[in-house]
Design a protein around this motif. Sequence first.
Motif: not given
Length: 204
Positions: A129-138
């Motif tokens: 989830l943390g990795s996905l959220l970081n991607w969405f932020s990017y």
Amino acid sequence: MNIGYYEKFEKELEAGLKKQAAASVKLFVESFNGEEEVRDWVWSYLPNLEKNRHSCIRYEIFMNLVYPTLKRGFEAGDYDSTMWLGKLIQNIYQTKGIFEELGSLVEMDFYKRCHEIDPENNQGNGLLLGSLLNWFSYCEHEWPAGILYGNDGASIEQCEEIRNEAKFALSLVTEQADIDFIEQFLEKLVQYETRLIKALKSDS
């Protein structure tokens, strides 16, 4: 294995004695007697891992001890090995040939593999989830100019891929703040897609 070499390496590193530290870590790596001894040490070392300021572990230790152990586990479908490859992604990126050897997988890919192996594992799901959220932020960091996919604006097909990942992320969330973030991100995605569709129609 001679743990004394490792302890000497740590002290020399802390004292700024780079040449001596390099010699000691080489002796430590060479002191292992077989794969089983390497594996036992690696799995005792990883839980207490201290990363350097570049989010990496020492090259010699990664390349000669940690990576071979994790690679074997990963290829056998071992959950912990797969998770640790995700955690050590900076070592993978910075070690020539390793990224390609592992199939050009990025951090999120390793955590997705973990989810496939054990969908109920809370630690792995949290990392994914943390990795996905970081991607969405990017993806949204240049908003309102657009939604990114890699270094370029997302295409309509890529928007659909992003949407599917966002919907999947919603199945992992436990915090309202994360739900709110994903929902506002999806709203921006819809607005961006509408722009793309209008642009395509005006060009046709």
